[in-house]
Design a protein around this motif. Sequence first.
Motif, mmCIF file in Angstrom:
data_model
loop_
_atom_site.group_PDB
_atom_site.id
_atom_site.type_symbol
_atom_site.label_atom_id
_atom_site.label_comp_id
_atom_site.label_asym_id
_atom_site.label_seq_id
_atom_site.Cartn_x
_atom_site.Cartn_y
_atom_site.Cartn_z
ATOM 1 N N PRO A 29 3.702 -0.328 3.751
ATOM 2 C CA PRO A 29 2.387 -0.845 3.352
ATOM 3 C C PRO A 29 1.766 -0.008 2.243
ATOM 4 N N LEU A 30 1.001 -0.657 1.396
ATOM 5 C CA LEU A 30 0.284 0.048 0.342
ATOM 6 C C LEU A 30 -0.878 0.822 0.952
ATOM 7 N N SER A 32 -4.576 2.090 1.702
ATOM 8 C CA SER A 32 -5.811 1.324 1.650
ATOM 9 C C SER A 32 -6.765 1.850 0.583
ATOM 10 N N SER A 33 -6.554 3.093 0.138
ATOM 11 C CA SER A 33 -7.394 3.629 -0.929
ATOM 12 C C SER A 33 -6.584 4.578 -1.798
ATOM 13 N N THR A 57 -6.260 -3.044 -9.802
ATOM 14 C CA THR A 57 -7.031 -3.965 -8.972
ATOM 15 C C THR A 57 -8.404 -3.439 -8.574
ATOM 16 N N ALA A 58 -8.853 -2.348 -9.172
ATOM 17 C CA ALA A 58 -10.157 -1.786 -8.790
ATOM 18 C C ALA A 58 -10.711 -0.922 -9.916
ATOM 19 N N ASP A 75 -11.008 1.793 -3.216
ATOM 20 C CA ASP A 75 -10.434 1.007 -2.127
ATOM 21 C C ASP A 75 -9.588 -0.127 -2.679
ATOM 22 N N GLY A 76 -8.414 -0.305 -2.122
ATOM 23 C CA GLY A 76 -7.541 -1.407 -2.510
ATOM 24 C C GLY A 76 -7.033 -1.324 -3.931
ATOM 25 N N ALA A 77 -6.949 -0.129 -4.501
ATOM 26 C CA ALA A 77 -6.521 0.025 -5.892
ATOM 27 C C ALA A 77 -5.002 0.053 -6.003
ATOM 28 N N SER A 78 -4.510 -0.401 -7.128
ATOM 29 C CA SER A 78 -3.090 -0.278 -7.443
ATOM 30 C C SER A 78 -2.963 0.336 -8.828
#
Length: 90
Positions: A29-30, A32-33, A57-58, A75-78
């Motif tokens: 899993p990626l 979360s932050s 993505t953030a 949060d939720g960055a790629s």
Amino acid sequence: MSKSITWAPALVAAAALAACFGGGGDDTPLPSSLTIVGTAAKGAALAGATVNAKCGTATGSATTGSDGTYTITLDGASRPCALKATGTEG
């Protein structure tokens, strides 16, 4: 009985191929932050500068401390990410 024995090797081969090629992939899993830590400087530390981060993505920002250090948590960055520091020199 002869037909069952003839099909057995074919079934074993099909099962083995399905195990090798059946989806695979990385199921990790990626996070979360994403936390970015650094120091903004241009010769000397940039105190009180604004550091903006734009990731896949953030986006987020932080203000540097007196020694130019900053921490940005997204949060939720790629990745990839691009950073820009804006402040006064001197």
